[in-house]
Enzyme design. Structure first.
Site, PDB file in Angstrom:
ATOM      1  CD  GLU A  88      77.082 -22.286  10.077  1.00  9.14           C
ATOM      2  OE1 GLU A  88      77.592 -22.264  11.235  1.00  9.14           O
ATOM      3  OE2 GLU A  88      75.952 -21.848   9.825  1.00  9.14           O
ATOM      4  CD  GLU A 123      74.062 -24.198  13.758  1.00 12.93           C
ATOM      5  OE1 GLU A 123      73.729 -23.493  14.736  1.00 12.93           O
ATOM      6  OE2 GLU A 123      75.241 -24.318  13.378  1.00 12.93           O
TER       7      GLU A 123
END
Length: 463
Positions: free
Chosen positions: A367, A179
């Site tokens: 995710e 991320e």
């Protein structure tokens, strides 16, 4: 891949969602969020240790000092994974646990811990996806400028090569960074994550350095001669204008899309940055990152898979915070425990957009999951119907994208356990396994057992 309608009773039809025979199913977690043992075994301090120990940063005042205590309980946890039938585990290494100062002396106790975890996974028939960086930068490196210091590219190269050397014989798949938007903007632009800075120009510099670190780690992996695959985990959201007929909202959505998505995907896949976004920022007085000869070629390395983290879609309108002037809005849809709107279609739209724009050879959903306020009932079980609905409907969208030829090779639920959820602390529960933070007792939720059946059957049935 089959898409079968099966009759169930006189007036209902269940649809069977079957997945390819080689589809990868798994569960995910992150080092600071689960390990605990924050000052044990020679581990150095991380920026998240420092951030959490500074009052006022974490909503509920908790820390990751203990979290799920995976540092001490990993053997039992891995045995539970095996019992539940989870064949792949995605987790991260704590940089300061293995190199306490970020560079220099390697902590053999930290290396031994991860080798023990990886060995235990293999003994239980579980394959590993190992993330090099999930936000817990060594504090010693932060004191030298952290991600704002271009020297971090060399520091990260040394760290990656050390991990390949020390753990490469036991790791099945590698992921460079997780991320990058969060590292850049939540940590350095908006101040809600460690190290807590609030400067947009600095966030852009960090974004460039994170992108370079990714490319450096991929290059080092290719030079290592190790087998297995390597990719990156990028959090993305499908960005929609609040009013699709408003030119101002459309422009704001395009700016938000550039900041969150193309700032990271364009250099990875195309070797360029979004120029229109950069031109806009210059007009707002933002200082662009220092891009040097060879930088873009280094970032644009061939990756074996693109890891996508997605939880929700984002609607924006024109106006709000400088310099982007694009404000997120809620549209009245149901929200999960942490306030994110629930809209499965955004998942499909995003997958289609990524495929159409970048044509990755493989996509893995690294995710996807749902925050829900769960508790242990009197009979010792944990029912989490909101999460069950969420997972089922998002998997339906994934199945639809697969049916259209989008090369999705795997899916990982976030998260295996309830854990420390950053600025929200321990108050937000994403896990499919409940953790009692007083006793550390683990209790699989209804969603954990449902997911076990999905994996066992390589699919599920649903109306």
């Amino acid at each position: 891949m089959k898409d079968i309608e099966t009759g169930m009773g006189d007036d209902k039809a269940m649809k069977k969602y079957e997945f390819p025979s080689n589809f990868t199913w798994g569960v995910a977690a992150g080092s600071y969020q689960i390990e605990g043992g924050w000052n044990e075994g020679g581990k150095g301090e991380s920026i998240w240790d420092r951030f959490c120990h500074t009052p006022g940063h974490i909503k509920d005042g908790t820390t990751g000092d203990v979290a799920c205590d995976f540092y001490h309980t990993y053997e039992d946890d891995i045995r539970m994974m095996k019992k539940l039938g989870y064949p792949n585990f995605l987790f991260s290494i704590s940089w300061p646990r293995v190199i306490p100062d970020g560079i220099g002396i390697v902590n053999q106790a930290g290396i031994e811990f991860y080798r023990n975890v990886l060995t235990c996974l293999r003994e239980n028939g579980i394959k590993s996806y190992v993330v090099l960086y999930h936000w817990d930068l060594p504090q010693k490196l932060q004191e030298r400028g952290g991600w704002m210091n271009r020297e971090i590219i060399g520091w990260f190269d040394n760290y990656a090569r050390t991990m390949y050397r020390e753990l490469g014989d036991l790791v099945d798949n590698w992921i460079t960074v997780l991320e990058p938007w969060v590292i850049s903007f939540l940590g350095h632009g908006f101040g809600v994550h460690a190290p807590g800075y609030q400067d947009y120009s600095s966030a852009l510099t960090v974004a460039h350095h994170v992108n370079l670190a990714h490319g450096t780690a991929v290059k080092a992996f290719r030079e290592s001669g190790l087998s297995g695959n390597i990719g990156i985990k990028v959090n993305m959201s499908m960005i929609y204008p609040e009013d699709p007929n408003s030119a101002a909202d459309i422009a704001a959505a395009n700016r938000q899309n550039a900041e969150m998505n193309t700032l990271f995907c364009d250099p990875i896949f195309k070797g360029t940055y979004p120029q229109e976004y950069f031109d806009y920022l210059v007009k707002q007085g933002v200082i662009l990152p220092d891009i040097r000869p060879g930088d873009m070629e280094l970032i644009c390395q061939d990756i074996d898979f693109f890891g996508l983290n997605n939880y929700n879609g984002t609607y924006v309108k024109d106006g709000g915070r400088w310099p982007l002037y694009a404000s997120g809005v809620n549209t009245g849809k149901p929200v999960t425990q942490n306030g994110w709107e629930y809209e499965p279609k955004c998942f499909y739209d995003l997958l289609k957009s990524i495929n159409d724009t970048y044509h990755p050879k493989n996509i893995i959903i690294t995710e996807n999951g749902c925050a829900s306020n769960d508790w242990v009932d009197d009979d010792g079980t944990v029912t989490d119907p909101i999460r069950l609905i969420y997972l089922r409907n998002y998997l339906k969208m994934l199945h639809k994208a697969l049916g259209e030829g989008i090369p999705i090779k795997g899916y990982f639920v976030w998260s295996l356990w309830d854990n420390f959820e950053w600025a929200e602390g321990l108050s937000i529960r994403f896990g499919i396994i409940h953790v009692d933070y007083n006793t550390l007792k683990r209790t699989p939720k209804a969603s954990a057992n449902w997911y076990s059946n999905v994996i066992r059957n390589n699919g599920f049935e649903s109306l």
